[in-house]
Motif scaffolding. Structure first.
Motif, PDB file in Angstrom:
ATOM      1  N   LEU A  79     -56.049  28.824  15.746  1.00 27.75           N
ATOM      2  CA  LEU A  79     -57.140  28.959  16.709  1.00 27.75           C
ATOM      3  C   LEU A  79     -57.996  27.692  16.755  1.00 27.75           C
ATOM      4  CD1 LEU A  79     -58.614  30.898  18.660  1.00 27.75           C
ATOM      5  CD2 LEU A  79     -59.880  31.760  16.686  1.00 27.75           C
ATOM      6  N   VAL A  80     -58.331  27.140  15.599  1.00 25.84           N
ATOM      7  CA  VAL A  80     -59.117  25.900  15.535  1.00 25.84           C
ATOM      8  C   VAL A  80     -58.322  24.746  16.129  1.00 25.84           C
ATOM      9  CG1 VAL A  80     -60.159  24.201  13.963  1.00 25.84           C
ATOM     10  CG2 VAL A  80     -60.542  26.648  13.594  1.00 25.84           C
ATOM     11  N   ALA A 100     -64.133  17.228  20.644  1.00 24.91           N
ATOM     12  CA  ALA A 100     -64.039  18.300  19.657  1.00 24.91           C
ATOM     13  C   ALA A 100     -64.760  17.909  18.366  1.00 24.91           C
ATOM     14  CB  ALA A 100     -62.578  18.624  19.369  1.00 24.91           C
ATOM     15  N   TYR A 101     -65.847  18.594  18.071  1.00 23.51           N
ATOM     16  CA  TYR A 101     -66.569  18.405  16.816  1.00 23.51           C
ATOM     17  C   TYR A 101     -66.985  19.785  16.313  1.00 23.51           C
ATOM     18  CZ  TYR A 101     -70.900  19.044  19.469  1.00 23.51           C
ATOM     19  OH  TYR A 101     -71.890  19.558  20.261  1.00 23.51           O
ATOM     20  N   GLY A 102     -67.431  19.882  15.075  1.00 26.12           N
ATOM     21  CA  GLY A 102     -67.668  21.148  14.403  1.00 26.12           C
ATOM     22  C   GLY A 102     -68.411  22.203  15.207  1.00 26.12           C
ATOM     23  N   VAL A 103     -69.629  21.895  15.626  1.00 24.33           N
ATOM     24  CA  VAL A 103     -70.440  22.879  16.353  1.00 24.33           C
ATOM     25  C   VAL A 103     -69.790  23.242  17.689  1.00 24.33           C
ATOM     26  CG1 VAL A 103     -72.672  23.282  17.471  1.00 24.33           C
ATOM     27  CG2 VAL A 103     -72.589  22.187  15.233  1.00 24.33           C
ATOM     28  N   HIS A 151     -65.457  24.266   9.320  1.00 27.53           N
ATOM     29  CA  HIS A 151     -65.249  23.038   8.544  1.00 27.53           C
ATOM     30  C   HIS A 151     -64.164  23.204   7.487  1.00 27.53           C
ATOM     31  CE1 HIS A 151     -68.110  20.254  10.218  1.00 27.53           C
ATOM     32  NE2 HIS A 151     -69.019  21.224  10.257  1.00 27.53           N
ATOM     33  N   ALA A 152     -64.082  24.372   6.874  1.00 31.99           N
ATOM     34  CA  ALA A 152     -63.016  24.612   5.897  1.00 31.99           C
ATOM     35  C   ALA A 152     -61.648  24.517   6.566  1.00 31.99           C
ATOM     36  CB  ALA A 152     -63.196  25.978   5.237  1.00 31.99           C
TER      37      ALA A 152
END
Length: 113
Positions: free
Chosen positions: A12-13, A24-27, A47-48
């Motif tokens: 999914l990520v 595409a960045y974390g938030v 993040h994991a």
């Protein structure tokens, strides 16, 4: 696909990184997952997954420019590698193979849930 061990959330990520390319960045990934799936996830969970995907060489990351709006912090942008694209294609092919192997009668049964 032996050796990739791509879990459902990692997939999914990885797909979301593709959707958000090149931003595409974390938030942003966290918000897009919520927007597209309705699934609430924490930033630490994202993040994991990103760390695992990078260790598997499925993605790479680079830092953007520092901005005043972020207090001088730089965003870390993620991109799918060629191996990541290959892995996604293999995952999709496996799923399609299984979906196509399900007899039509399975979908015609009135399942009581």
């Amino acid at each position: 696909m032996k050796g990739t061990n791509l879990g459902e959330f990692q997939e999914l990520v990885l797909l979301t990184i593709g959707v958000l390319y090149p931003e595409a960045y974390g938030v942003g990934i966290k918000e897009e997952i919520l927007s597209k799936t309705g699934r609430k996830v924490t930033l630490s969970t994202v993040h994991a997954a990103l760390n695992r995907l990078e260790k598997k060489n499925l993605i790479t990351s680079d830092f953007g420019e520092a901005t005043k709006m972020r207090g001088g912090k730089r965003k870390r942008y993620f991109t799918i590698t060629a191996f990541g694209i290959k892995t996604l294609n293999e995952t999709r092919a496996q799923r399609d193979l299984l979906w196509n192997a399900i007899p039509e009668q399975v979908f015609q049964v009135n399942w009581q849930l």
